[in-house]
Design a protein around this motif. Structure first.
Motif, PDB file in Angstrom:
ATOM      1  N   ASN A  26     -32.807 -12.781  14.171  1.00  0.00           N
ATOM      2  CA  ASN A  26     -32.338 -12.968  15.538  1.00  0.00           C
ATOM      3  C   ASN A  26     -33.255 -13.916  16.325  1.00  0.00           C
ATOM      4  O   ASN A  26     -33.626 -13.644  17.466  1.00  0.00           O
ATOM      5  N   ILE A  27     -33.643 -15.011  15.700  1.00  0.00           N
ATOM      6  CA  ILE A  27     -34.570 -15.951  16.353  1.00  0.00           C
ATOM      7  C   ILE A  27     -33.826 -17.080  17.041  1.00  0.00           C
ATOM      8  O   ILE A  27     -34.237 -17.537  18.099  1.00  0.00           O
ATOM      9  N   ALA A  28     -32.747 -17.563  16.425  1.00  0.00           N
ATOM     10  CA  ALA A  28     -32.033 -18.719  16.988  1.00  0.00           C
ATOM     11  C   ALA A  28     -30.570 -18.357  17.206  1.00  0.00           C
ATOM     12  O   ALA A  28     -30.048 -17.426  16.587  1.00  0.00           O
ATOM     13  N   ASP A  29     -29.899 -19.101  18.101  1.00  0.00           N
ATOM     14  CA  ASP A  29     -28.481 -18.833  18.373  1.00  0.00           C
ATOM     15  C   ASP A  29     -27.576 -19.573  17.397  1.00  0.00           C
ATOM     16  O   ASP A  29     -26.485 -19.106  17.091  1.00  0.00           O
ATOM     17  N   GLU A  30     -28.020 -20.747  16.976  1.00  0.00           N
ATOM     18  CA  GLU A  30     -27.162 -21.573  16.121  1.00  0.00           C
ATOM     19  C   GLU A  30     -27.952 -22.075  14.909  1.00  0.00           C
ATOM     20  O   GLU A  30     -29.130 -22.451  15.037  1.00  0.00           O
ATOM     21  N   LEU A  31     -27.276 -22.118  13.778  1.00  0.00           N
ATOM     22  CA  LEU A  31     -27.898 -22.607  12.547  1.00  0.00           C
ATOM     23  C   LEU A  31     -26.931 -23.582  11.892  1.00  0.00           C
ATOM     24  O   LEU A  31     -25.796 -23.230  11.583  1.00  0.00           O
ATOM     25  N   VAL A  32     -27.400 -24.816  11.696  1.00  0.00           N
ATOM     26  CA  VAL A  32     -26.570 -25.854  11.084  1.00  0.00           C
ATOM     27  C   VAL A  32     -27.152 -26.174   9.711  1.00  0.00           C
ATOM     28  O   VAL A  32     -28.364 -26.361   9.578  1.00  0.00           O
ATOM     29  N   LEU A  33     -26.287 -26.227   8.710  1.00  0.00           N
ATOM     30  CA  LEU A  33     -26.737 -26.523   7.342  1.00  0.00           C
ATOM     31  C   LEU A  33     -26.237 -27.899   6.924  1.00  0.00           C
ATOM     32  O   LEU A  33     -25.031 -28.186   7.026  1.00  0.00           O
ATOM     33  N   ILE A  34     -27.162 -28.735   6.468  1.00  0.00           N
ATOM     34  CA  ILE A  34     -26.799 -30.085   6.005  1.00  0.00           C
ATOM     35  C   ILE A  34     -27.335 -30.263   4.581  1.00  0.00           C
ATOM     36  O   ILE A  34     -28.487 -29.897   4.311  1.00  0.00           O
ATOM     37  N   ASP A  35     -26.517 -30.800   3.710  1.00  0.00           N
ATOM     38  CA  ASP A  35     -26.990 -31.125   2.357  1.00  0.00           C
ATOM     39  C   ASP A  35     -26.167 -32.300   1.847  1.00  0.00           C
ATOM     40  O   ASP A  35     -25.007 -32.477   2.234  1.00  0.00           O
ATOM     41  N   LEU A  36     -26.790 -33.086   0.991  1.00  0.00           N
ATOM     42  CA  LEU A  36     -26.077 -34.173   0.323  1.00  0.00           C
ATOM     43  C   LEU A  36     -24.858 -33.599  -0.400  1.00  0.00           C
ATOM     44  O   LEU A  36     -23.791 -34.217  -0.451  1.00  0.00           O
ATOM     45  N   ASN A  37     -25.045 -32.434  -0.947  1.00  0.00           N
ATOM     46  CA  ASN A  37     -23.961 -31.698  -1.594  1.00  0.00           C
ATOM     47  C   ASN A  37     -23.275 -30.849  -0.510  1.00  0.00           C
ATOM     48  O   ASN A  37     -23.621 -29.702  -0.264  1.00  0.00           O
ATOM     49  N   LYS A  38     -22.291 -31.474   0.141  1.00  0.00           N
ATOM     50  CA  LYS A  38     -21.625 -30.861   1.304  1.00  0.00           C
ATOM     51  C   LYS A  38     -20.996 -29.509   0.937  1.00  0.00           C
ATOM     52  O   LYS A  38     -21.021 -28.565   1.729  1.00  0.00           O
ATOM     53  N   GLU A  39     -20.473 -29.427  -0.284  1.00  0.00           N
ATOM     54  CA  GLU A  39     -19.827 -28.171  -0.689  1.00  0.00           C
ATOM     55  C   GLU A  39     -20.829 -27.025  -0.775  1.00  0.00           C
ATOM     56  O   GLU A  39     -20.511 -25.889  -0.445  1.00  0.00           O
ATOM     57  N   LYS A  40     -22.033 -27.351  -1.192  1.00  0.00           N
ATOM     58  CA  LYS A  40     -23.079 -26.310  -1.272  1.00  0.00           C
ATOM     59  C   LYS A  40     -23.385 -25.804   0.142  1.00  0.00           C
ATOM     60  O   LYS A  40     -23.469 -24.595   0.376  1.00  0.00           O
ATOM     61  N   ALA A  41     -23.520 -26.738   1.092  1.00  0.00           N
ATOM     62  CA  ALA A  41     -23.805 -26.338   2.469  1.00  0.00           C
ATOM     63  C   ALA A  41     -22.638 -25.510   3.032  1.00  0.00           C
ATOM     64  O   ALA A  41     -22.848 -24.503   3.716  1.00  0.00           O
ATOM     65  N   GLU A  42     -21.416 -25.919   2.717  1.00  0.00           N
ATOM     66  CA  GLU A  42     -20.244 -25.172   3.201  1.00  0.00           C
ATOM     67  C   GLU A  42     -20.206 -23.770   2.606  1.00  0.00           C
ATOM     68  O   GLU A  42     -19.962 -22.788   3.314  1.00  0.00           O
ATOM     69  N   GLY A  43     -20.473 -23.699   1.313  1.00  0.00           N
ATOM     70  CA  GLY A  43     -20.472 -22.383   0.651  1.00  0.00           C
ATOM     71  C   GLY A  43     -21.540 -21.476   1.238  1.00  0.00           C
ATOM     72  O   GLY A  43     -21.304 -20.285   1.485  1.00  0.00           O
ATOM     73  N   ASP A  44     -22.718 -22.037   1.491  1.00  0.00           N
ATOM     74  CA  ASP A  44     -23.793 -21.236   2.089  1.00  0.00           C
ATOM     75  C   ASP A  44     -23.397 -20.762   3.483  1.00  0.00           C
ATOM     76  O   ASP A  44     -23.664 -19.613   3.858  1.00  0.00           O
ATOM     77  N   ALA A  45     -22.787 -21.652   4.273  1.00  0.00           N
ATOM     78  CA  ALA A  45     -22.383 -21.265   5.634  1.00  0.00           C
ATOM     79  C   ALA A  45     -21.375 -20.115   5.580  1.00  0.00           C
ATOM     80  O   ALA A  45     -21.480 -19.145   6.351  1.00  0.00           O
ATOM     81  N   MET A  46     -20.421 -20.209   4.657  1.00  0.00           N
ATOM     82  CA  MET A  46     -19.425 -19.129   4.538  1.00  0.00           C
ATOM     83  C   MET A  46     -20.117 -17.815   4.172  1.00  0.00           C
ATOM     84  O   MET A  46     -19.910 -16.776   4.811  1.00  0.00           O
ATOM     85  N   ASP A  47     -20.956 -17.885   3.156  1.00  0.00           N
ATOM     86  CA  ASP A  47     -21.637 -16.685   2.655  1.00  0.00           C
ATOM     87  C   ASP A  47     -22.501 -16.047   3.751  1.00  0.00           C
ATOM     88  O   ASP A  47     -22.468 -14.825   3.973  1.00  0.00           O
ATOM     89  N   LEU A  48     -23.271 -16.876   4.462  1.00  0.00           N
ATOM     90  CA  LEU A  48     -24.146 -16.352   5.521  1.00  0.00           C
ATOM     91  C   LEU A  48     -23.315 -15.762   6.656  1.00  0.00           C
ATOM     92  O   LEU A  48     -23.629 -14.687   7.187  1.00  0.00           O
ATOM     93  N   ASN A  49     -22.227 -16.451   7.039  1.00  0.00           N
ATOM     94  CA  ASN A  49     -21.363 -15.947   8.114  1.00  0.00           C
ATOM     95  C   ASN A  49     -20.797 -14.571   7.786  1.00  0.00           C
ATOM     96  O   ASN A  49     -20.671 -13.719   8.671  1.00  0.00           O
TER      97      ASN A  49
END
Ligand SMILES: NC(=O)C1=CN([C@@H]2O[C@H](COP(=O)(O)OP(=O)(O)OC[C@H]3O[C@@H](n4cnc5c(N)ncnc54)[C@H](O)[C@@H]3O)[C@@H](O)[C@H]2O)C=CC1
Ligand SMILES: CC(=O)C(=O)O
Length: 319
Positions: free
Chosen positions: A30-53
């Motif tokens: 609970n440190i930050a309000d927003e977390l943005v994930l960027i990776d050259l491998n966009k699908e990896k970042a998308e998958g991580d965002a889904m999983d974390l959400n």
């Protein structure tokens, strides 16, 4: 949050082992309000965002998405964990050429967004890439922070806590220098509770041997090799170290942490990033703490600095 009503945003660039472990660590705090994930491998970042959400119902409200460099514009902190990691047998310095090239592109893209926050760098060789980030970004040096020896210091405290059978939070000591093979322990200032370690041994553990302490340091220095041999990467402990650093900044904690920071005469060293204790707050690195070193420690720190300078010369000065 120290930023008052402002929404706090952290961007992670590179959602591999280290970046995704850091993201996981962050959402549990609970440190930050927003977390943005960027990776050259966009699908990896998308998958991580889904999983974390999908974990948020078990945690605190947060907005997490796979984004792009434009999202860095209003970020408070951009954490770079992108790039090659060591293969078994490789040193951190072996990664310099390929990761410096990647950094030129990443840092340029972040700055093109209009970013004016704080960079935290974890990619290896971290001291040299922190220097690169400072150079490529044009930001004030206090706003570019490397994870430095934060992890090595944690390993040192943990191994000492095991040896002495004392709560790790009561072990106070630092690893300084390169986050790498030339780092050094500051035995002369290491304390258990408030006692200097030598005095503690004299009074409470006379059977302790110098050879055991030397072996503890070797295991700290070589920990990454030992872990990489076994599982290919190290990521949980550094993720927690990066989270600790993030909290010190966003909550304006004025914490003393062994980060990689730019020296301009402290410890009689200049024009390099290297791991030393420093006060970290919402402005970044507020001040370098110059602890008293004995002559042997001072020489080892200077040797470590020389190795870093020699390694970065071809990348930053001769090309
Ligand atoms: N400072 C420290 O104490 C520690 C540093 N590290 C370092 O962290 C770095 C990352 O390690 P891992 O996560 O294990 O590696 P990894 O290979 O799992 O992840 C690296 C990620 O960076 C991404 N990437 C590569 N080029 C990129 C670019 N141009 N833009 C955006 N993303 C890009 C890759 O797609 C990949 O997802 C390595 O350099 C490693 O040595 C690792 C542990 C501790
Ligand atoms: C990989 C690395 O830098 C570490 O675990 O210390």
């Amino acid at each position: 949050m120290v930023y008052g009503d402002k929404t706090t945003r952290v961007v992670v660039i590179g959602t591999g082992f280290v970046g995704s472990s850091y993201a996981f660590s962050l959402i549990n705090q609970n440190i930050a309000d927003e977390l943005v994930l960027i990776d050259l491998n966009k699908e990896k970042a998308e998958g991580d965002a889904m999983d974390l959400n999908h974990g948020l119902p078990f945690g605190s409200p947060m907005k997490i998405w796979a984004g792009d460099y434009a999202d860095c514009k209003t970020a408070d902190i951009v954490v770079i964990t992108a790039g090659a990691n060591q293969q078994p047998g490789e040193t951190r310095l072996d990664l310099i050429e390929k990761n410096a090239k990647i950094f030129k592109i990443i840092v340029g893209s972040v700055m093109d967004s209009g970013f004016s926050g704080i960079f935290i760098v974890a990619t290896n060789p971290v001291d040299i890439l922190s220097y690169a980030t400072w150079k490529y970004s044009g930001l004030p040096m206090e706003r570019v922070i490397g994870s430095g020896t934060i992890l090595d210091t944690a390993r040192f405290r943990f191994l000492l806590s095991q040896y002495f059978d004392i709560d790790v939070r009561n072990i106070h000591g630092y690893i300084l220098g390169e986050h790498g093979d030339t780092e050094l322990p500051v035995w002369s200032q290491t304390r258990i509770g408030s006692e200097l370690i030598d005095r503690y041994i004299e009074r409470y553990k006379p059977e302790a041997k110098k050879a055991d302490l030397d072996e503890i340091f070797v295991n700290v220095r070589d920990a990454a090799y030992h872990i990489i041999e076994r599982k290919g990467a190290t990521h949980y402990a550094i993720a927690m170290g990066l989270k600790r650093l993030t909290r010190a900044i966003l909550r304006n904690e004025h914490s003393i942490l062994t980060v990689s920071t730019y020296l301009k005469g402290e410890y009689d060293l200049e024009d390099l990033y290297i791991g030393v204790p420093a006060i970290v707050s919402m402005s970044g690195v507020e001040k370098v703490i110059e602890i008293d070193l004995n002559e042997e420690e001072r020489q080892k720190l200077h040797h470590s600095a020389q190795v870093l300078k020699d390694a970065m010369r071809p990348v930053f000065h001769n090309k």
